[in-house]
Design an enzyme around this catalytic site. Structure first.
Site, PDB file in Angstrom:
ATOM      1  N   LYS A 170       0.855  -1.180   0.000  1.00  0.00           N
ATOM      2  CA  LYS A 170       0.000   0.000   0.000  1.00  0.00           C
ATOM      3  C   LYS A 170       0.894   1.233   0.000  1.00  0.00           C
ATOM      4  O   LYS A 170       1.745   1.390   0.875  1.00  0.00           O
ATOM      5  CB  LYS A 170      -0.907   0.011   1.226  1.00  0.00           C
ATOM      6  N   ASP A 189       5.313  -2.099  13.992  1.00  0.00           N
ATOM      7  CA  ASP A 189       4.043  -2.622  14.493  1.00  0.00           C
ATOM      8  C   ASP A 189       4.121  -3.067  15.943  1.00  0.00           C
ATOM      9  O   ASP A 189       3.133  -3.022  16.674  1.00  0.00           O
ATOM     10  CB  ASP A 189       3.601  -3.817  13.637  1.00  0.00           C
ATOM     11  N   GLY A 229      -8.428  -8.497   9.196  1.00  0.00           N
ATOM     12  CA  GLY A 229      -8.112  -8.448   7.777  1.00  0.00           C
ATOM     13  C   GLY A 229      -7.590  -9.804   7.363  1.00  0.00           C
ATOM     14  O   GLY A 229      -7.874 -10.815   8.009  1.00  0.00           O
ATOM     15  N   SER A 230      -6.809  -9.845   6.288  1.00  0.00           N
ATOM     16  CA  SER A 230      -6.188 -11.108   5.892  1.00  0.00           C
ATOM     17  C   SER A 230      -5.328 -11.634   7.034  1.00  0.00           C
ATOM     18  O   SER A 230      -5.350 -12.813   7.377  1.00  0.00           O
ATOM     19  CB  SER A 230      -5.349 -10.898   4.634  1.00  0.00           C
ATOM     20  N   ASP A 251     -10.743 -16.144   1.711  1.00  0.00           N
ATOM     21  CA  ASP A 251     -11.418 -14.858   1.571  1.00  0.00           C
ATOM     22  C   ASP A 251     -12.810 -14.945   2.184  1.00  0.00           C
ATOM     23  O   ASP A 251     -13.653 -15.731   1.725  1.00  0.00           O
ATOM     24  CB  ASP A 251     -11.508 -14.494   0.091  1.00  0.00           C
ATOM     25  N   ARG A 265     -15.286 -13.014   1.964  1.00  0.00           N
ATOM     26  CA  ARG A 265     -16.344 -12.682   1.006  1.00  0.00           C
ATOM     27  C   ARG A 265     -16.783 -13.914   0.218  1.00  0.00           C
ATOM     28  O   ARG A 265     -17.989 -14.121  -0.008  1.00  0.00           O
ATOM     29  CB  ARG A 265     -15.862 -11.587   0.049  1.00  0.00           C
ATOM     30  N   GLU A 318     -14.457  -3.889   9.044  1.00  0.00           N
ATOM     31  CA  GLU A 318     -15.185  -2.712   8.571  1.00  0.00           C
ATOM     32  C   GLU A 318     -16.306  -3.049   7.593  1.00  0.00           C
ATOM     33  O   GLU A 318     -17.311  -2.323   7.531  1.00  0.00           O
ATOM     34  CB  GLU A 318     -14.211  -1.745   7.893  1.00  0.00           C
ATOM     35  N   ASN A 319     -16.156  -4.152   6.837  1.00  0.00           N
ATOM     36  CA  ASN A 319     -17.037  -4.362   5.684  1.00  0.00           C
ATOM     37  C   ASN A 319     -17.909  -5.604   5.725  1.00  0.00           C
ATOM     38  O   ASN A 319     -18.695  -5.816   4.805  1.00  0.00           O
ATOM     39  CB  ASN A 319     -16.176  -4.414   4.409  1.00  0.00           C
ATOM     40  N   GLU A 340      -3.197   2.953   8.670  1.00  0.00           N
ATOM     41  CA  GLU A 340      -1.800   2.750   9.039  1.00  0.00           C
ATOM     42  C   GLU A 340      -0.879   3.721   8.316  1.00  0.00           C
ATOM     43  O   GLU A 340       0.128   4.179   8.882  1.00  0.00           O
ATOM     44  CB  GLU A 340      -1.391   1.309   8.734  1.00  0.00           C
TER      45      GLU A 340
END
Length: 365
Positions: free
Chosen positions: A17, A126, A186-187, A259, A261, A307-308, A343
């Site tokens: 990112k 981190d 997350g992942s 995943d 999703r 979040e999603n 981040e």
């Protein structure tokens, strides 16, 4: 545009990112972001493309710094640092503790050095956010000499937790002063217990394998199972390591995907079982961390899944109903928030701090 800008690099195991930030007196502001795929052999082109991106996104601006997320700071780093020869040596020495991530950060740092030798760089760790934890929270029940040799709970996702803590202080100061569990889902995934905005407990320990199941990582595992596997014919440290990092977690449980999703839309019973176990393990970790905190005032969901994916959040809250947690804020005795994490913003702010870029002249050190 005129003025100074900086680049941030937030590497994962297979993608990076990028963030481009404008530096004003006393503040940084995100100008553009993008995510790029990256393999070790392609990092030179990644850096070249990133520098071209800066020129396209901020024509006329001056690039004055690069900030990096570095997963592991060990006991050497309790906060961000400017990258110099001695700090780079120390970061490299920690690579065996986080083999998936640390080497990617090191390659990026060296690639930036090669492309722009005079550009100041910084590292944000981190693990640093969790240095506020007690020795009791950081110890394993192993011979004490091993703790002194570095076998301890370090914790990760600290940049995300630092950002969430800052947002809570700004938006919900009363909550921020209390007992908060943040679920970074997350992942890679972990949870952190905050007391007065500082880390007191976290689900990840010595490595990024610990804690709850993740996309392809196992999460906490009986060490006896590892000993058993390593004694089986045809197994080796490398094959077991590959299984734990790349073939376990939600992927291993479901046999369908890592995943969330895809699992949510799958009709396979194994997919439903994987999601059910995922929610249960998250809820169990919330309850465990609440024990360290002495109670629970708020639960925060963040990162891509947190979040999603309301189905995951609802399932976790269902397991925690006995603690007064409900997915409907109006019905919950414990405050429940969904908050976006950033981040890259933390990396940019910390880079400006250690590189002394918050100057009215805008001059680089």
């Amino acid at each position: 545009m005129t003025g100074d800008v900086m680049l941030t690099f937030n590497p994962g195991s297979s993608s990076i990112k990028l963030g481009l930030f404008v530096i004003d007196a006393g503040a940084t502001r995100a100008l553009a972001r993008r995510t790029v795929d990256a393999t070790p052999d392609a990092l030179s082109s990644v850096i070249a493309n990133a520098l071209d991106w800066v020129n396209d996104a901020a024509p006329g601006a001056r690039l004055v710094a690069a900030g990096h997320r570095v997963v592991h700071g060990g006991d050497e780093f309790s906060g961000p640092v400017a990258i110099a020869e001695d700090t780079l040596v120390a970061i490299e020495a920690l690579a065996p503790l986080a083999p998936l991530h640390q080497l990617q950060s090191l390659r990026l740092i060296h690639a930036v050095r090669h492309a722009a030798p005079a550009l100041p760089q910084s590292a944000s760790f981190d693990t640093a956010f969790h240095r506020s934890q007690s020795a009791a929270s950081r110890r394993y029940a192993l011979p004490r000499v091993l703790f002194d040799q570095g076998i301890k709970r370090y914790g990760f996702h600290g940049l995300s937790y630092k950002f969430i803590a800052s947002q809570l202080r700004q938006q919900h100061p009363g909550i921020a002063a209390g007992r908060v569990v943040v679920a970074h889902l997350g992942s890679g995934a972990s949870l952190c217990g905050l007391l007065h905005g500082t880390s007191r407990e976290t689900s990840m320990g010595f490595s990024t394998l610990d804690g709850i199941p993740m996309a392809t990582r196992s999460g906490a595992l009986d060490p006896g199972a590892l000993l058993y596997l390593l004694k089986q014919p045809g197994q080796s440290i490398d094959t077991v390591e590959d299984m734990l990092y790349h073939r376990s977690g939600l992927l291993g449980l479901s046999g369908v995907s890592g995943d969330v999703r895809k699992l949510l839309t799958s009709d396979a019973p194994e997919a439903r079982e994987a999601l059910a176990l995922y929610a249960l393990r998250i809820a169990r970790e919330v309850a465990a961390i609440a024990t360290t905190l002495g109670g629970l005032d708020a639960l925060v969901f963040t990162a891509g899944i947190g979040e999603n994916q309301p189905a995951v959040r609802n399932a976790v809250c269902h397991h925690l109903a006995w603690l007064g947690v409900a997915p409907d804020p109006a019905a919950s005795q414990v405050a429940v928030f969904v908050m976006h994490t950033d981040e890259e913003q933390v990396i940019a702010d910390e880079a400006c701090q250690v590189l002394s870029l918050y100057q009215t002249t805008g001059a680089a050190p």
